[in-house]
Design a protein around this motif. Structure first.
Motif, PDB file in Angstrom:
ATOM      1  N   GLU A   1      10.995  10.841 -50.461  1.00 18.94           N
ATOM      2  CA  GLU A   1      10.960   9.390 -50.606  1.00 18.94           C
ATOM      3  C   GLU A   1      12.338   8.850 -50.955  1.00 18.94           C
ATOM      4  O   GLU A   1      13.178   9.573 -51.518  1.00 18.94           O
ATOM      5  CB  GLU A   1       9.943   8.993 -51.682  1.00 18.94           C
ATOM      6  CG  GLU A   1       8.508   9.384 -51.330  1.00 18.94           C
ATOM      7  CD  GLU A   1       7.499   8.935 -52.363  1.00 18.94           C
ATOM      8  OE1 GLU A   1       7.893   8.756 -53.521  1.00 18.94           O
ATOM      9  OE2 GLU A   1       6.320   8.746 -51.998  1.00 18.94           O
TER      10      GLU A   1
ATOM     11  N   MET B   1      11.952   2.836 -48.116  1.00 15.56           N
ATOM     12  CA  MET B   1      11.704   3.680 -46.954  1.00 15.56           C
ATOM     13  C   MET B   1      10.281   4.221 -46.997  1.00 15.56           C
ATOM     14  O   MET B   1       9.736   4.475 -48.081  1.00 15.56           O
ATOM     15  CB  MET B   1      12.683   4.860 -46.931  1.00 15.56           C
ATOM     16  CG  MET B   1      14.137   4.483 -46.672  1.00 15.56           C
ATOM     17  SD  MET B   1      14.416   3.927 -44.976  1.00 15.56           S
ATOM     18  CE  MET B   1      14.098   5.429 -44.054  1.00 15.56           C
TER      19      MET B   1
ATOM     20  N   SER C   1       7.512   7.212 -46.673  1.00 14.33           N
ATOM     21  CA  SER C   1       7.611   8.632 -47.016  1.00 14.33           C
ATOM     22  C   SER C   1       7.848   9.454 -45.751  1.00 14.33           C
ATOM     23  O   SER C   1       7.360   9.123 -44.668  1.00 14.33           O
ATOM     24  CB  SER C   1       6.332   9.109 -47.705  1.00 14.33           C
ATOM     25  OG  SER C   1       6.134   8.421 -48.916  1.00 14.33           O
ATOM     26  N   LEU C   2       8.592  10.526 -45.923  1.00 13.13           N
ATOM     27  CA  LEU C   2       8.835  11.482 -44.841  1.00 13.13           C
ATOM     28  C   LEU C   2       8.189  12.801 -45.225  1.00 13.13           C
ATOM     29  O   LEU C   2       8.415  13.309 -46.325  1.00 13.13           O
ATOM     30  CB  LEU C   2      10.339  11.677 -44.638  1.00 13.13           C
ATOM     31  CG  LEU C   2      10.749  12.750 -43.622  1.00 13.13           C
ATOM     32  CD1 LEU C   2      10.393  12.316 -42.203  1.00 13.13           C
ATOM     33  CD2 LEU C   2      12.251  13.049 -43.731  1.00 13.13           C
TER      34      LEU C   2
ATOM     35  N   ALA D   1      13.264  12.675 -35.689  1.00 17.59           N
ATOM     36  CA  ALA D   1      12.626  11.741 -36.621  1.00 17.59           C
ATOM     37  C   ALA D   1      13.209  11.898 -38.021  1.00 17.59           C
ATOM     38  O   ALA D   1      13.501  10.897 -38.699  1.00 17.59           O
ATOM     39  CB  ALA D   1      11.115  11.968 -36.639  1.00 17.59           C
ATOM     40  N   ALA D   2      13.380  13.148 -38.473  1.00 14.91           N
ATOM     41  CA  ALA D   2      13.977  13.386 -39.790  1.00 14.91           C
ATOM     42  C   ALA D   2      15.423  12.906 -39.814  1.00 14.91           C
ATOM     43  O   ALA D   2      15.879  12.301 -40.798  1.00 14.91           O
ATOM     44  CB  ALA D   2      13.897  14.865 -40.148  1.00 14.91           C
TER      45      ALA D   2
ATOM     46  N   TRP E   1      15.464   9.139 -40.144  1.00  9.64           N
ATOM     47  CA  TRP E   1      15.056   8.717 -41.486  1.00  9.64           C
ATOM     48  C   TRP E   1      16.241   8.833 -42.447  1.00  9.64           C
ATOM     49  O   TRP E   1      16.557   7.892 -43.192  1.00  9.64           O
ATOM     50  CB  TRP E   1      13.883   9.570 -41.961  1.00  9.64           C
ATOM     51  CG  TRP E   1      13.204   9.093 -43.211  1.00  9.64           C
ATOM     52  CD1 TRP E   1      12.124   8.261 -43.289  1.00  9.64           C
ATOM     53  CD2 TRP E   1      13.540   9.429 -44.572  1.00  9.64           C
ATOM     54  NE1 TRP E   1      11.766   8.056 -44.616  1.00  9.64           N
ATOM     55  CE2 TRP E   1      12.622   8.760 -45.412  1.00  9.64           C
ATOM     56  CE3 TRP E   1      14.531  10.231 -45.150  1.00  9.64           C
ATOM     57  CZ2 TRP E   1      12.669   8.869 -46.808  1.00  9.64           C
ATOM     58  CZ3 TRP E   1      14.580  10.334 -46.541  1.00  9.64           C
ATOM     59  CH2 TRP E   1      13.648   9.657 -47.355  1.00  9.64           C
TER      60      TRP E   1
ATOM     61  N   ASP F   1      19.017   6.292 -41.832  1.00  8.87           N
ATOM     62  CA  ASP F   1      18.712   4.976 -42.395  1.00  8.87           C
ATOM     63  C   ASP F   1      18.992   4.942 -43.891  1.00  8.87           C
ATOM     64  O   ASP F   1      19.482   3.936 -44.422  1.00  8.87           O
ATOM     65  CB  ASP F   1      17.242   4.632 -42.140  1.00  8.87           C
ATOM     66  CG  ASP F   1      16.979   4.197 -40.711  1.00  8.87           C
ATOM     67  OD1 ASP F   1      17.965   3.915 -39.983  1.00  8.87           O
ATOM     68  OD2 ASP F   1      15.801   4.136 -40.315  1.00  8.87           O
ATOM     69  N   VAL F   2      18.662   6.025 -44.593  1.00  5.79           N
ATOM     70  CA  VAL F   2      18.894   6.078 -46.035  1.00  5.79           C
ATOM     71  C   VAL F   2      20.384   6.068 -46.350  1.00  5.79           C
ATOM     72  O   VAL F   2      20.852   5.324 -47.229  1.00  5.79           O
ATOM     73  CB  VAL F   2      18.232   7.329 -46.646  1.00  5.79           C
ATOM     74  CG1 VAL F   2      18.634   7.480 -48.119  1.00  5.79           C
ATOM     75  CG2 VAL F   2      16.716   7.249 -46.526  1.00  5.79           C
TER      76      VAL F   2
END
Length: 281
Positions: free
Chosen positions: A73, A77, A79-80, A110-111, A114, A117-118
């Motif tokens: 987390e 965002m 959750s991944l 996808a990871a 994610w 973006d963070v």
């Protein structure tokens, strides 16, 4: 006699850790519920490892183990979920961590999206492959073979609580705020020894476990980063430089000791466990 006062596992290198009441000891570091310390790592598209040195916001990436997944987390965002089962079909990405080139499993687009973006920058997430072994340098182990995953160099980092207390007393004397232990990101914290006595311990042993300190930990700017906010602040290195410049590291500041496991692979270590600290003479 030393007492284990904290155990922390860092599933993703340079991201937040998971505090544990107990953990399994492996040659490559702490393990909890099948998750190994520094098992995942963020890298550039070219495979060069990333840390809070480049992206302080990595401190805000918080993992937890939930069933068959590592759930990650970060602020604002979703959750991944990262499956704990290894993907045999995952693409191999050769990554560089210091002087080591390591074949790793790419965790997919996808990871990567994610985490991009963070962090606000392009990156890939990789996982240490179960068929790979990364040996540590034997320069500091006296020829004893050891291994690690994506840590900087050794499988365990140990710090005495009294060492942080000593630094905080000096920071207070300079009119500065105390620092929490998480600024130094140890796997093990021990109480019951004097400030920086860990520098001189030959081994921490008890209940079949023998942890051997081998190399002082040279400190980088990460202790200046607030692990709760990801914002850099006053760097304690200026204070540490006045009394912790280590001639064994060509004058670099050291806090804590990198350790290897010489006995006890597969055994459990728990908070509150006593370890005999044998001083090297």
């Amino acid at each position: 006699m030393a007492t284990v006062s904290a155990l922390t596992l860092y599933p993703i290198k340079s991201c937040a850790g998971i505090d544990l009441p107990e953990a399994t000891l492996a040659l490559s570091g702490l393990v909890a519920e099948g998750v190994h310390d520094r098992e995942w790592m963020l890298v550039t598209r070219e495979g060069l490892f990333l840390t809070q040195r480049e992206y302080p916001r990595m401190a805000l990436v918080v993992p937890r183990i939930e069933g068959d997944a590592l759930v990650v987390e970060a602020p604002n965002m979703p959750s991944l979920r990262l499956p704990l089962a290894h993907d045999d079909a995952a693409a191999t990405l050769q990554v560089q961590i210091w002087d080591h080139s390591v074949p790793s499993a790419d965790c997919g687009d996808a990871a990567a999206a994610w985490f991009a973006d963070v962090l606000g920058g392009a990156c890939r997430l990789v996982r240490f492959r179960p068929d790979v072994q990364r040996p540590t340098s034997t320069k500091w182990t006296g020829g004893v073979a050891a291994e690690t995953r994506f840590s900087d160099g050794y499988p365990f980092l140990l710090i005495g609580q009294a060492s942080l207390d000593d630094l905080n007393a000096k920071l207070a004397a300079a009119g500065r705020a105390a620092l929490p232990m998480n600024r130094f990101r140890p796997n093990l914290v021990v109480e019951g020894i004097e400030a920086f006595e860990e520098d001189f311990v030959e081994s921490f042993a008890g209940e079949g476990v023998v942890l051997r300190p081998v190399k002082p930990c040279a400190r980088c700017p990460i202790p200046a980063i607030d692990q709760a906010t990801g914002i850099p602040g006053p760097d304690p290195l200026d204070i540490l430089q006045t009394y912790r410049a280590n001639p064994r590291l060509e004058g670099a500041v050291s806090v804590g000791m990198n350790c290897i496991l010489t006995e006890g692979a597969g055994l459990r270590l728990r908070v509150g466990q006593e370890l005999d600290a044998s001083i090297a003479f």
